[in-house]
Design a protein around this motif. Structure first.
Motif, PDB file in Angstrom:
ATOM      1  N   LYS A   1       0.829  -1.214   0.000  1.00 37.96           N
ATOM      2  CA  LYS A   1       0.000   0.000   0.000  1.00 37.96           C
ATOM      3  C   LYS A   1       0.863   1.265   0.000  1.00 37.96           C
ATOM      4  N   LEU A   2       2.012   1.209   0.685  1.00 40.69           N
ATOM      5  CA  LEU A   2       2.941   2.346   0.650  1.00 40.69           C
ATOM      6  C   LEU A   2       3.538   2.509  -0.751  1.00 40.69           C
ATOM      7  N   CYS A   3       3.780   1.393  -1.422  1.00 46.74           N
ATOM      8  CA  CYS A   3       4.256   1.464  -2.808  1.00 46.74           C
ATOM      9  C   CYS A   3       3.212   2.137  -3.694  1.00 46.74           C
ATOM     10  N   HIS A   4       1.943   1.844  -3.447  1.00 46.24           N
ATOM     11  CA  HIS A   4       0.859   2.469  -4.203  1.00 46.24           C
ATOM     12  C   HIS A   4       0.859   3.980  -3.990  1.00 46.24           C
ATOM     13  N   ILE A   5       1.103   4.401  -2.766  1.00 47.43           N
ATOM     14  CA  ILE A   5       1.168   5.835  -2.462  1.00 47.43           C
ATOM     15  C   ILE A   5       2.343   6.485  -3.190  1.00 47.43           C
ATOM     16  N   LEU A   6       3.467   5.820  -3.256  1.00 47.25           N
ATOM     17  CA  LEU A   6       4.684   6.386  -3.830  1.00 47.25           C
ATOM     18  C   LEU A   6       4.641   6.510  -5.347  1.00 47.25           C
ATOM     19  N   LEU A   7       3.924   5.612  -6.016  1.00 52.95           N
ATOM     20  CA  LEU A   7       3.894   5.602  -7.475  1.00 52.95           C
ATOM     21  C   LEU A   7       2.869   6.585  -8.029  1.00 52.95           C
ATOM     22  N   ARG A   8       3.213   7.178  -9.155  1.00 50.59           N
ATOM     23  CA  ARG A   8       2.231   7.987  -9.890  1.00 50.59           C
ATOM     24  C   ARG A   8       1.244   7.054 -10.580  1.00 50.59           C
TER      25      ARG A   8
ATOM     26  N   ARG B   1       4.877   1.727 -12.493  1.00 47.94           N
ATOM     27  CA  ARG B   1       5.050   0.282 -12.430  1.00 47.94           C
ATOM     28  C   ARG B   1       5.696  -0.154 -11.115  1.00 47.94           C
ATOM     29  N   LEU B   2       5.172  -1.246 -10.594  1.00 46.75           N
ATOM     30  CA  LEU B   2       5.764  -1.905  -9.431  1.00 46.75           C
ATOM     31  C   LEU B   2       6.304  -3.258  -9.882  1.00 46.75           C
ATOM     32  N   ILE B   3       7.570  -3.531  -9.575  1.00 47.58           N
ATOM     33  CA  ILE B   3       8.190  -4.815  -9.904  1.00 47.58           C
ATOM     34  C   ILE B   3       8.533  -5.519  -8.591  1.00 47.58           C
ATOM     35  N   VAL B   4       7.951  -6.684  -8.382  1.00 47.12           N
ATOM     36  CA  VAL B   4       8.186  -7.459  -7.165  1.00 47.12           C
ATOM     37  C   VAL B   4       8.649  -8.855  -7.560  1.00 47.12           C
ATOM     38  N   THR B   5       9.767  -9.301  -7.013  1.00 43.25           N
ATOM     39  CA  THR B   5      10.199 -10.690  -7.197  1.00 43.25           C
ATOM     40  C   THR B   5      10.328 -11.347  -5.823  1.00 43.25           C
ATOM     41  N   VAL B   6       9.983 -12.630  -5.783  1.00 42.23           N
ATOM     42  CA  VAL B   6      10.018 -13.386  -4.525  1.00 42.23           C
ATOM     43  C   VAL B   6      10.416 -14.830  -4.818  1.00 42.23           C
ATOM     44  N   PRO B   7      10.970 -15.532  -3.836  1.00 40.97           N
ATOM     45  CA  PRO B   7      11.153 -16.979  -3.994  1.00 40.97           C
ATOM     46  C   PRO B   7       9.785 -17.649  -4.133  1.00 40.97           C
TER      47      PRO B   7
ATOM     48  N   GLY C   1      14.144 -20.732  -8.858  1.00 37.19           N
ATOM     49  CA  GLY C   1      13.297 -20.952  -7.691  1.00 37.19           C
ATOM     50  C   GLY C   1      12.527 -19.724  -7.282  1.00 37.19           C
ATOM     51  N   ALA C   2      12.356 -18.784  -8.225  1.00 37.52           N
ATOM     52  CA  ALA C   2      11.685 -17.523  -7.880  1.00 37.52           C
ATOM     53  C   ALA C   2      10.825 -17.058  -9.054  1.00 37.52           C
ATOM     54  N   PHE C   3       9.975 -16.081  -8.788  1.00 36.68           N
ATOM     55  CA  PHE C   3       9.176 -15.486  -9.861  1.00 36.68           C
ATOM     56  C   PHE C   3       8.964 -14.009  -9.558  1.00 36.68           C
ATOM     57  N   GLY C   4       8.550 -13.276 -10.571  1.00 37.44           N
ATOM     58  CA  GLY C   4       8.340 -11.845 -10.404  1.00 37.44           C
ATOM     59  C   GLY C   4       7.043 -11.395 -11.049  1.00 37.44           C
ATOM     60  N   MET C   5       6.486 -10.325 -10.518  1.00 31.93           N
ATOM     61  CA  MET C   5       5.283  -9.718 -11.094  1.00 31.93           C
ATOM     62  C   MET C   5       5.540  -8.260 -11.414  1.00 31.93           C
ATOM     63  N   ILE C   6       5.043  -7.849 -12.558  1.00 27.39           N
ATOM     64  CA  ILE C   6       5.068  -6.458 -12.961  1.00 27.39           C
ATOM     65  C   ILE C   6       3.644  -5.958 -12.936  1.00 27.39           C
TER      66      ILE C   6
ATOM     67  N   ALA D   1      -5.292  -6.400  -4.206  1.00 26.78           N
ATOM     68  CA  ALA D   1      -5.924  -5.780  -3.041  1.00 26.78           C
ATOM     69  C   ALA D   1      -5.276  -4.454  -2.674  1.00 26.78           C
ATOM     70  N   ALA D   2      -3.988  -4.300  -3.010  1.00 30.04           N
ATOM     71  CA  ALA D   2      -3.265  -3.063  -2.686  1.00 30.04           C
ATOM     72  C   ALA D   2      -3.465  -1.979  -3.746  1.00 30.04           C
ATOM     73  N   GLY D   3      -4.219  -2.287  -4.806  1.00 30.62           N
ATOM     74  CA  GLY D   3      -4.527  -1.255  -5.801  1.00 30.62           C
ATOM     75  C   GLY D   3      -3.725  -1.338  -7.082  1.00 30.62           C
ATOM     76  N   PHE D   4      -3.204  -2.518  -7.383  1.00 29.77           N
ATOM     77  CA  PHE D   4      -2.408  -2.696  -8.597  1.00 29.77           C
ATOM     78  C   PHE D   4      -3.115  -3.650  -9.564  1.00 29.77           C
ATOM     79  N   ARG D   5      -2.826  -3.454 -10.850  1.00 27.60           N
ATOM     80  CA  ARG D   5      -3.261  -4.397 -11.868  1.00 27.60           C
ATOM     81  C   ARG D   5      -2.035  -5.171 -12.340  1.00 27.60           C
ATOM     82  N   VAL D   6      -2.029  -6.478 -12.118  1.00 26.67           N
ATOM     83  CA  VAL D   6      -0.887  -7.295 -12.512  1.00 26.67           C
ATOM     84  C   VAL D   6      -0.872  -7.429 -14.030  1.00 26.67           C
ATOM     85  N   LEU D   7       0.240  -7.045 -14.651  1.00 26.99           N
ATOM     86  CA  LEU D   7       0.374  -7.072 -16.100  1.00 26.99           C
ATOM     87  C   LEU D   7       0.998  -8.368 -16.594  1.00 26.99           C
ATOM     88  N   GLN D   8       1.982  -8.864 -15.859  1.00 21.23           N
ATOM     89  CA  GLN D   8       2.616 -10.114 -16.266  1.00 21.23           C
ATOM     90  C   GLN D   8       3.375 -10.743 -15.102  1.00 21.23           C
TER      91      GLN D   8
END
Length: 320
Positions: A183-190, A194-200, A311-316, A236-243
């Protein structure tokens, strides 16, 4: 309830760890007794007791530690006495290929930037910013002309709707209040940023003990995301997952698996690996570790299909 999807369909614990097991995983007492004891005390304080279990949601697949608490500044300051930051990662390539091509210049914030390898690569067309809790790494980033915030809350306080791109490269798995972070990322972005998150990947983390004998130990990784659970959280945090992109096969992953097998063996004080880690001379230790790695290969062969697999993936995602 599941921290990701809020479902109450949570099964019985799939793993259980004591404080001593966790501290020994990060630093066995025969390698460094003082560091082990400091880790043990830190983890006891975080867990508020002697045990943590791993639970998994049957609705979205998200797995998590219970008690649901990640490492704090004290824990990571002890942990990072030994750990180092990677110089390059597959995640960076994804960001460059899929996002920075759309935005040839702008403002970019990296959360958990480490020593700034990715930010230094971007060049002068990007105004680069970072969030880093460590005084040491903040100083290194500032020396390279990167503006640094001590916390995400501090960044959001002064820079709402300021950034074109926000990146988190394998950070979110460490943070229990991950919804707050998103949610803080949502506040920071215009808008349209784009938000890029990668996780195991959860599946890989749960399979890891069987393949290399090394557990994905809390409180370091408190979250184990599946594609579905991370998609739910991002939406839920206000983003649309593109890929969604998965870590590709690589020789580096095979090398990492071999190293992890040796590291897992070193927890047992009677093993050859444990004797190697007792060597204080790093120049002597490295070539002997390579020998230990070669000797461990036969035990890894039954799992050869998994060794080089990412062993990981990412979402844009786009801010809406």
């Amino acid at each position: 309830a599941c921290p990701a999807c809020k479902s109450t369909h949570i099964g019985a614990p799939i793993d259980r760890y004591t404080v001593e097991q966790a501290a020994r995983h990060f630093c066995p007492p025969w390698r460094n007794a003082s560091r082990y004891e400091r880790l043990r005390q830190s983890i006891t304080k975080l867990w508020g007791g002697n045990t943590c279990v791993i639970r998994q949601c049957s609705a979205c697949g998200f797995a998590f530690g219970d008690p649901f608490v990640g490492g704090d500044e004290e824990f990571y300051s002890i942990l990072h006495e030994q750990y180092s930051y990677p110089s390059w990662r597959w995640d960076y390539d994804i960001a460059i290929q899929e996002v920075l091509a759309l935005f040839p210049h702008g403002r970019l914030l990296e959360i958990g930037a480490g020593e700034g390898a990715f930010l230094k690569y971007l060049g002068r067309q990007w105004k680069t910013f970072a969030v880093e809790a460590s005084d040491t790494t903040r100083a290194l980033l500032q020396q390279n002309g990167i503006s640094v915030f001590p916390s995400l809350h501090e960044a959001a306080r002064w820079h709402a709707e300021f950034f074109d791109v926000v990146t988190m490269f394998q950070v979110l798995e460490h943070i229990a209040p991950f919804y707050e972070v998103l949610k803080l990322c949502h506040i920071l972005l215009r808008s349209g940023g784009r938000l890029i998150v990668t996780v195991p990947a959860c599946e890989a983390m749960l399979l890891q003990p069987k393949i290399i004998g090394e557990h994905d130990m809390p409180p370091n990784h408190i979250n184990k995301f599946t594609r579905r659970s991370l998609d739910i959280a991002m939406t839920a945090a206000g983003f649309r997952v593109l890929q969604t992109r998965y870590e590709p096969w690589s020789l580096r992953k095979i090398s990492s698996s071999i190293y992890s097998r040796v590291h897992a063996d070193s927890v047992n004080p009677r093993t050859f690996a444990a004797k190697i880690y007792r060597l204080q001379n790093r120049k002597l230790r490295i070539p002997i570790l390579a020998i230990a790695g070669a000797l461990s290969i036969p035990r890894l062969l039954p799992f050869w299909r998994h060794l080089g697999t990412g062993g990981a993936f990412g979402m844009i995602a786009e801010r809406i």
